[in-house]
Structure formats: C-alpha cells, structure tokens
Design an enzyme around this catalytic site. Sequence first.
Site, mmCIF file in Angstrom:
data_model
loop_
_atom_site.group_PDB
_atom_site.id
_atom_site.type_symbol
_atom_site.label_atom_id
_atom_site.label_comp_id
_atom_site.label_asym_id
_atom_site.label_seq_id
_atom_site.Cartn_x
_atom_site.Cartn_y
_atom_site.Cartn_z
ATOM 1 C CE LYS A 88 125.451 6.588 28.818
ATOM 2 N NZ LYS A 88 126.896 6.662 28.963
ATOM 3 C CE LYS A 132 123.813 9.850 21.985
ATOM 4 N NZ LYS A 132 124.744 10.424 22.890
ATOM 5 C CE LYS A 135 128.427 1.416 23.996
ATOM 6 N NZ LYS A 135 127.908 2.674 24.467
HETATM 7 P P1 TYM Z 1 130.781 10.105 24.234
HETATM 8 O O1 TYM Z 1 131.861 9.160 24.561
HETATM 9 O O2 TYM Z 1 129.374 9.631 24.309
HETATM 10 O O3 TYM Z 1 130.974 10.710 22.789
HETATM 11 C C1 TYM Z 1 132.227 11.235 22.395
HETATM 12 C C2 TYM Z 1 132.066 12.395 21.452
HETATM 13 O O4 TYM Z 1 131.336 12.010 20.287
HETATM 14 C C3 TYM Z 1 130.197 12.868 20.122
HETATM 15 N N1 TYM Z 1 129.094 12.064 19.606
HETATM 16 C C4 TYM Z 1 128.363 12.408 18.542
HETATM 17 N N2 TYM Z 1 128.429 13.486 17.724
HETATM 18 C C5 TYM Z 1 127.538 13.534 16.709
HETATM 19 N N3 TYM Z 1 126.607 12.575 16.472
HETATM 20 C C6 TYM Z 1 126.510 11.482 17.265
HETATM 21 N N4 TYM Z 1 125.607 10.545 17.016
HETATM 22 C C7 TYM Z 1 127.414 11.366 18.360
HETATM 23 N N5 TYM Z 1 127.603 10.433 19.334
HETATM 24 C C8 TYM Z 1 128.632 10.876 20.078
HETATM 25 C C9 TYM Z 1 129.896 13.379 21.533
HETATM 26 O O5 TYM Z 1 129.176 14.599 21.499
HETATM 27 C C10 TYM Z 1 131.282 13.552 22.096
HETATM 28 O O6 TYM Z 1 131.852 14.784 21.695
HETATM 29 N N6 TYM Z 1 130.812 12.641 28.494
HETATM 30 C C11 TYM Z 1 131.453 12.494 27.205
HETATM 31 C C12 TYM Z 1 132.920 12.091 27.312
HETATM 32 C C13 TYM Z 1 133.709 13.032 28.145
HETATM 33 C C14 TYM Z 1 134.157 14.327 27.767
HETATM 34 C C15 TYM Z 1 134.885 14.807 28.894
HETATM 35 C C16 TYM Z 1 134.005 15.112 26.625
HETATM 36 C C17 TYM Z 1 134.161 12.760 29.403
HETATM 37 N N7 TYM Z 1 134.876 13.841 29.861
HETATM 38 C C18 TYM Z 1 135.463 16.084 28.866
HETATM 39 C C19 TYM Z 1 134.586 16.377 26.634
HETATM 40 C C20 TYM Z 1 135.298 16.854 27.724
HETATM 41 C C21 TYM Z 1 130.713 11.410 26.437
HETATM 42 O O7 TYM Z 1 130.045 10.585 27.004
HETATM 43 O O8 TYM Z 1 130.937 11.432 25.106
#
Ligand code: TYM
Length: 332
Positions: free
Chosen positions: A114, A196, A199
């Site tokens: 990022k 991956k 968006k």
């Molecule tokens: P975020 O918002 O980027 O993604 C949310 C969830 O979706 C999964 N994910 C994917 N899984 C498979 N293939 C993909 N291309 C893909 N893109 C996203 C992510 O692994 C995630 O499970 N930091 C976290 C959000 C967060 C969080 C937390 C998660 C904040 N606090 C506490 C768990 C527990 C994040 O940015 O995910």
Amino acid sequence: MEEKKIMLSGIQPSGDLHLGNYLGAIKNWADRVDAFDCYYFMADLHTITVRQNPADLRRRSMQQLAAYIACGLDPEKNTLFLQSMVPQHAQLSWVLSCYTQFGELSRMTQFKDKSAKHKDNINAGLFTYPVLMAADILLYQPHYVPVGADQKQHVELTRDIAQRFNSIYGDVFRIPEPYIPKAGARIYGLTTPGDKMSKSIPEGCVFIMDDPATIARKFKRAVTDSDRENCVRFDPENKPGVANLMSIYSSVTGKSYEEIEKEFEGQGYGVFKPAVGEAVIDTLRPIREETERLIKDKAYLEQVYREGAQKASYIANKTLRKVYKKVGFVQI
Ligand code: TYM
C-alpha cells in the site's frame, strides 16, 4: 451445554464487496454460523488509511452490512457491527501499539504494497494498521479468525503481540488461530492471474452486486493460458489462469479439481469459461437480490447496527477493562 467457540472477522468497506471477499472470507463465515459464536464487522476505521469519499464510505458500509445479512449472517445469531461504533477498538489499539515493534510493522507485506501504491500518503495509520487489527481481534477473545490467505500475516502478528502481552501480565488474551478456506483462499484477478482479485483492477474483478450479464462478460474475457493445450487441468505454476478459474468453480460448486477435470475432459476453455461464469451467477444472484431488498430497509439496518454495537461494546469492554487494570491505569 458446552460453550460455543468464538469466531471473528472483518472486511474494509473501502470498495464494493467482490468474489474474492466472498469466497475467501464471507462464505467461510456463513457456512459456520450455527457452530460458533460469531462477530463480524465493517472495518471502517481501517479504510481511512487511504483517502475515502465520505458519502461513498457511508453508502458502502451500509451496503456491506446488508450483504453480510444476505450472505446468510443472521443478525439474531451473529453480532454484526461497525467498527467505528465500538470505541474500545481504538482504545486497545493504542495500548497494543506500545507492545509492538517498529521492525515488526515494517515487515508487513500489506504495508509495503500500500505504501508503494499511495506514495503521496504514507500516513502513520497505514503503518500501525495491523495493531488496530490485533485490537479488533483480541477484544473478543476469538478462537478462530476466518480470513483469506493475504491476511494470514496480520493474524500471525496478532498472535505474537498477544503472546508478548500475556508473557508480561498473565493470561489476558486468547491466542487466535487464522482459519483459511481450502478452496478460495486466494482468488486472482480474471484479467491478471498473477495478482489477487481486487477492486483496483475492476475489469478482472467480479463484484457481488454485478448483474448476470456483466459477470458473464467478465468470465468470457478471463485470461486463460497461452499454452496450446486448451485443456482444463489444475497446474497453478504453468496454467495460473485456468487454475484460478478452477478454484472459483470448485469453491462455488463444492467439486474437487479431479471432478472438474473430468467434467470438462475433451472440452476447451471456450466451454469452461462460460460454465464458471454461470456457476458464479447462480451463486451471487440470490445474494444480490436480497442485498438490494435489504438496503432499502433503512430502519431494519439501523436496528441491526445499533444492537450489534451494543453487544460488541459489552464484550469488548470486559477485555479492555482487564487490560487497563493490568497495565496499571487507575480504575473508576
Ligand atoms: P480486506 O478488507 O482487504 O479483505 C476482507 C477479506 O477478504 C479476503 N480477500 C480475499 N480472499 C481471497 N481472494 C482474494 N482476492 C481476496 N481479497 C480479499 C481477505 O483475506 C479478508 O479475509 N485487514 C483486513 C480487514 C480487517 C480484519 C480485522 C480481518 C480489519 N480488522 C480483524 C480480520 C480480523 C483487510 O484489509 O481485509
């Protein structure tokens, strides 16, 4: 009766939900709602590490809540809430940041990615983001954190922070396990099978709210492999595009890779790609329709997030009080 184990996870409402979020995370949550005591939230505090348009953030947060419910997360059985409505997240985050090393945060891949993407805004929040995530998790004493593979490193850091804190103050936090699905843990972009799904590359990203024609078009244009083989075979190293489509198909149909290879034996990508598209359309259609219905019911959604915030705060506060006491803050 034995108490249910606890599960917790969140998604940033920084973009519309996509198939990666669904297969990597939400599907895995929804499949387990009855067996666990579940906490799922919109990680809105995390989103402002990157500049957001306020009106869009509000809209997406509400749409995400509606989508959680539409995906099968019943608010009666799960605690659904917005992170910014539960002040204990920011409070615990400060404490934990004093038990996290600069070097640990510098090694986080998401920070490196990022900060490379947003060179003009490498803010302190982007750097300390994983500490807030550790607070999100540890407040609820979960056994499992169901996430996609890209979040595993953050959950591992959370474990390290918790272990460090416990080694000083005794058993304050439960040490959580990441819970990563077998199929769907890492969905790649349809046009860029090396990256991956996200968006930021919308042509290769299938959104939960995309209509069937759009989904079909995106799958038709999916990049397969330039090999001459034109054969559906699971070989992520040499055929990443096909392997990605196979993992999507496996995840939505429950079929194994061998079953998929058999099903498409003797048929080329021209048959396979639209078939994956159809399977995804069938999976997402009821979710999109239910989300559209719920989003109009503002009073209901408001009731869900109010009750969710209340329940979450109650639990979060218990952990926060314990932490404050342990570190030596005077208690009211
Ligand atoms: P975020 O918002 O980027 O993604 C949310 C969830 O979706 C999964 N994910 C994917 N899984 C498979 N293939 C993909 N291309 C893909 N893109 C996203 C992510 O692994 C995630 O499970 N930091 C976290 C959000 C967060 C969080 C937390 C998660 C904040 N606090 C506490 C768990 C527990 C994040 O940015 O995910």
